[in-house]
Design a protein around this motif. Structure first.
Motif, PDB file in Angstrom:
ATOM      1  N   ALA A  91       3.508  14.708 -13.500  1.00  0.00           N
ATOM      2  CA  ALA A  91       2.595  15.090 -14.575  1.00  0.00           C
ATOM      3  C   ALA A  91       2.081  16.501 -14.360  1.00  0.00           C
ATOM      4  O   ALA A  91       2.040  17.316 -15.290  1.00  0.00           O
ATOM      5  N   LEU A  92       1.710  16.821 -13.121  1.00  0.00           N
ATOM      6  CA  LEU A  92       1.146  18.142 -12.849  1.00  0.00           C
ATOM      7  C   LEU A  92       2.181  19.243 -13.006  1.00  0.00           C
ATOM      8  O   LEU A  92       1.888  20.304 -13.563  1.00  0.00           O
ATOM      9  N   TYR A 152       2.750   1.625  -3.317  1.00  0.00           N
ATOM     10  CA  TYR A 152       1.805   1.977  -4.380  1.00  0.00           C
ATOM     11  C   TYR A 152       1.444   3.460  -4.294  1.00  0.00           C
ATOM     12  O   TYR A 152       1.501   4.194  -5.279  1.00  0.00           O
ATOM     13  N   ALA A 153       1.107   3.870  -3.070  1.00  0.00           N
ATOM     14  CA  ALA A 153       0.714   5.268  -2.882  1.00  0.00           C
ATOM     15  C   ALA A 153       1.864   6.203  -3.236  1.00  0.00           C
ATOM     16  O   ALA A 153       1.675   7.224  -3.911  1.00  0.00           O
ATOM     17  N   ARG A 197       1.794  30.865 -21.425  1.00  0.00           N
ATOM     18  CA  ARG A 197       0.542  31.168 -22.125  1.00  0.00           C
ATOM     19  C   ARG A 197      -0.507  31.738 -21.190  1.00  0.00           C
ATOM     20  O   ARG A 197      -1.214  32.688 -21.525  1.00  0.00           O
ATOM     21  N   GLN A 198      -0.596  31.132 -20.001  1.00  0.00           N
ATOM     22  CA  GLN A 198      -1.590  31.605 -19.030  1.00  0.00           C
ATOM     23  C   GLN A 198      -1.272  33.025 -18.582  1.00  0.00           C
ATOM     24  O   GLN A 198      -2.149  33.879 -18.471  1.00  0.00           O
ATOM     25  N   LEU A 239       2.373   6.355  -7.005  1.00  0.00           N
ATOM     26  CA  LEU A 239       1.273   7.101  -7.624  1.00  0.00           C
ATOM     27  C   LEU A 239       1.472   8.604  -7.454  1.00  0.00           C
ATOM     28  O   LEU A 239       1.353   9.386  -8.408  1.00  0.00           O
ATOM     29  N   LEU A 257       2.467  25.261 -19.570  1.00  0.00           N
ATOM     30  CA  LEU A 257       1.390  26.179 -19.941  1.00  0.00           C
ATOM     31  C   LEU A 257       1.524  27.552 -19.299  1.00  0.00           C
ATOM     32  O   LEU A 257       0.790  28.471 -19.621  1.00  0.00           O
ATOM     33  N   THR A 276       2.772  19.877 -16.709  1.00  0.00           N
ATOM     34  CA  THR A 276       1.660  20.633 -17.314  1.00  0.00           C
ATOM     35  C   THR A 276       1.759  22.100 -16.937  1.00  0.00           C
ATOM     36  O   THR A 276       1.655  22.986 -17.780  1.00  0.00           O
ATOM     37  N   VAL A 304       1.955  11.393 -10.381  1.00  0.00           N
ATOM     38  CA  VAL A 304       0.979  12.476 -10.498  1.00  0.00           C
ATOM     39  C   VAL A 304       1.662  13.838 -10.349  1.00  0.00           C
ATOM     40  O   VAL A 304       1.407  14.761 -11.121  1.00  0.00           O
ATOM     41  N   THR A 345       0.829  -1.209   0.000  1.00  0.00           N
ATOM     42  CA  THR A 345       0.000   0.000   0.000  1.00  0.00           C
ATOM     43  C   THR A 345       0.863   1.259   0.000  1.00  0.00           C
ATOM     44  O   THR A 345       0.649   2.192  -0.774  1.00  0.00           O
TER      45      THR A 345
END
Lengths: 259, 214
Positions: free
Chosen positions: A23-24, A12-13, A34-35, A16, A31, A27, A20, A9
Motif C-alpha cells: 500500500a505504501l 499474521y505479522a 506531483r510532489q 500484515l 504521488l 501511494t 502495508v 503470530t
C-alpha cells in the motif's frame, strides 16, 4: 487456529507487513511526480521572489502555471561555477545547496589547513541563476544555505551586475519559532537587504545583522529580529560563509562587465 | 422489529457521532491530543487541514482495526494497531504533500506526529476492539471531528487576534494599526503556544459549566 501460537503470530505479522508495504509503495509511486512538481515550483517561486518577481501570487488562479511562465520569461541562464568562478558542467537547478553547504561547513571548520581548504574548494559546484529584467538589466541570483536555531535555513540573494549591491533577497526555514526566528521568511525582514552592499572599501564584508537595530544609512547592516537572536546570527553566518565562496565568481564577472 | 432495530441503530450512530463533539470531546473533556492542538492552531488553514487529517486517520484506523479484531493475535495487538495507524498517517502525509503542499509545509512534523495522538490509540483500544467496523468508523470520525472542531475554534481566535487575518485574508484594516497612525496592534501572545493553552482552558471552562447546568 490457535491465535496465541508462534506460527500464527509470525504468519499474521508477515502478511500484515506485506500488505502495508505494498500500500505504501503504491501511494508513494502514484504521488511522486506531483510532489516533485510542487518542490520544483516552490524553488522557482523563491528564485523569482529574490528578484522581486512573482509577487501578489495570492490573486493568481493557476499558481504553478503562472510561476513556470514567469520563470521562463525572466530566468535566462542557470549555471554552476567552481571555487575560482569558472563555469562548470552540470544542472544548476537540480543542484541541492545542502551538499554545497556541507563542503562549505567543512572548509570553515576549526583546524583545517589551507591545503585541505583548497582541496575541499575543488569539490564545490555553486549554482548561479541569471535574471533579465524587462529593461534588459541582468541580476545574478545565488542560493545560500545555513543553520538557524532549530534546523536548516536557506534563501536566495540577487545582486546587481556590479556584484556588490543586493537587488533582492528571500529566506525560508525548516522550523524556526513562529513569531520570532520564523520572521526571517517575511518581507519585513528580507526587504531590508535591498540596496545593501557586500564590499566595504573594496573589502568583502557580507552583511551584518545588528542586534538592537542597524544605524540608519548603514550600507552593510540590517536589523536583527528581536527574540530571534540565534536565527539572525544564523542568517549572518549563512550569508558570510556562502557568499565568500562566490567571491571569485563575483570578482571575475565584475571585470568582465567592466570591460 | 427490523424497523425498530434500524431506528435504534440510527439513533445510536448519531449519538456515537455527536458525543465526542460535545460532552465527550477528546480535547476539552478527555484532555487528549493537547500537544498538537497547541502547535498547529496559529493559522486557521493549518488547523482545518490538521483536523481533517486526524479525522481521516481516526475513522479509518478504527474501521480497519475493528475489521481485523477477531483475527489479531493478542500477543501483537498493539503492534498491529500501530502499524495500521502509522500506515494511514504516512498515506495522509504523502497526499498532503502532493495536493496541499503549503499546508503540509506549515504542519511539517505534526502530520507525522498524528501517530502519537492519544485520541487514535485511545479509540482503537476503548472502542474499535470491542465493536463492529461500521460503529467503529462512526466513533472514530466523531472523535476526529470533535478534535478538529476545537482546533478550528482555537485557531480562529488566535489567527484573528494574533495576525489580524482569517485564512490568510486580512480583516483588520491597515489604517487601524499603530504603525499607520491608528490605535490597534496585533496581540503577540496569541501566536505563541501559551495562548493556545489559555484559549483551550477557557473553552474547557465554558463547556463544563454548560454541561453542568444542562
Amino acid at each position: 487456529m490457535n491465535k496465541n501460537s508462534n506460527t500464527y503470530t509470525f504468519l499474521y505479522a508477515t502478511a500484515l507487513v506485506v500488505v502495508v508495504a505494498t500500500a505504501l509503495s503504491l501511494t508513494s509511486m502514484g504521488l511522486k511526480s506531483r510532489q516533485q512538481k510542487n518542490i520544483e515550483v516552490e524553488k522557482k517561486q523563491n528564485i523569482l521572489l529574490s528578484v522581486n518577481k512573482a509577487e501578489g501570487l495570492d490573486t493568481v488562479p493557476n499558481r504553478s502555471a503562472y510561476i513556470e511562465e514567469l520563470y521562463r520569461r525572466y530566468i535566462v541562464e542557470a549555471c554552476l561555477v567552481d571555487a575560482d568562478g569558472n563555469k562548470k558542467e552540470g544542472d544548476a537547478f537540480a543542484m541541492n545547496m545542502k551538499t554545497q553547504y556541507d563542503i562549505i561547513k567543512a572548509i570553515n571548520a576549526a583546524g583545517v589547513t589551507e591545503e585541505e581548504k583548497a582541496g575541499l574548494r575543488r569539490k564545490l559546484s555553486l549554482p548561479v541563476f541569471v535574471c533579465r529584467n524587462d529593461d534588459g538589466a541582468l541580476k545574478y541570483i545565488v542560493p545560500v544555505y545555513g543553520l538557524g536555531l532549530w534546523g536548516a535555513i536557506w534563501g536566495y540573494v540577487s545582486l546587481d551586475d556590479d556584484f556588490n549591491t543586493i537587488y533582492g533577497a528571500i529566506f525560508d526555514h525548516k522550523g524556526e519559532t513562529p513569531g520570532l526566528g520564523a520572521e526571517i521568511a517575511f518581507p519585513k525582514f528580507f526587504k531590508q537587504f535591498e540596496g545593501k552592499q557586500l564590499f566595504e572599501n573594496g573589502q568583502f564584508t557580507a552583511i551584518r545583522i545588528v542586534k538592537g537595530g542597524a544605524p540608519a544609512g548603514d550600507r552593510h547592516g540590517v536589523n536583527a529580529i528581536s527574540g530571534g537572536t540565534i536565527t539572525s546570527r544564523g542568517v549572518e553566518e549563512m550569508l558570510k560563509n556562502c557568499l565568500t565562496e562566490y567571491k571569485p565568481f563575483f570578482e571575475q564577472r565584475k571585470v568582465d562587465v567592466a570591460m | 422489529m427490523d424497523a425498530e432495530k434500524t431506528g435504534n441503530n440510527t439513533g445510536l450512530l448519531w449519538k456515537l457521532f455527536t458525543a465526542p463533539i460535545g460532552k465527550n470531546n477528546p480535547i476539552t473533556v478527555l484532555i487528549l491530543g493537547i500537544c498538537s492542538a497547541l502547535a498547529v492552531t496559529v493559522k486557521l488553514e493549518s488547523a482545518l487541514v490538521m483536523g481533517l487529517a486526524v479525522t481521516v486517520v481516526t475513522g479509518f484506523s478504527s474501521l480497519i482495526v475493528s475489521s481485523l479484531r477477531t483475527t489479531i493475535s493478542p500477543r501483537i495487538r498493539i503492534i498491529v494497531q500501530l502499524v495500521v495507524v502509522a500506515t494511514l498517517v504516512i498515506i495522509v502525509d504523502q497526499v498532503l504533500r502532493a495536493y496541499a503542499y503549503n499546508a503540509s509545509k506549515q504542519l511539517s512534523i505534526f502530520v507525522g506526529l498524528i501517530i502519537t495522538n492519544c485520541i487514535i490509540m485511545g479509540r482503537i483500544e476503548a472502542f474499535a476492539l470491542a465493536n463492529k467496523p461500521w460503529l467503529s468508523l462512526i466513533d472514530g470520525l466523531g472523535n476526529g471531528f470533535g478534535y478538529g472542531m476545537i482546533l478550528v475554534i482555537v485557531a480562529f481566535i488566535r489567527e484573528l487576534f494574533g495576525s489580524g487575518t482569517l485564512l490568510g485574508y486580512q480583516l483588520i484594516p491597515d489604517g487601524w494599526y499603530i504603525s499607520n497612525g491608528g490605535f490597534y496592534e496585533n496581540n503577540g501572545l496569541m501566536i505563541l503556544p501559551p495562548a493556545a493553552l489559555i484559549v483551550v482552558g477557557i473553552i474547557i471552562w465554558v463547556q463544563r459549566s454548560f454541561y453542568k447546568t444542562n
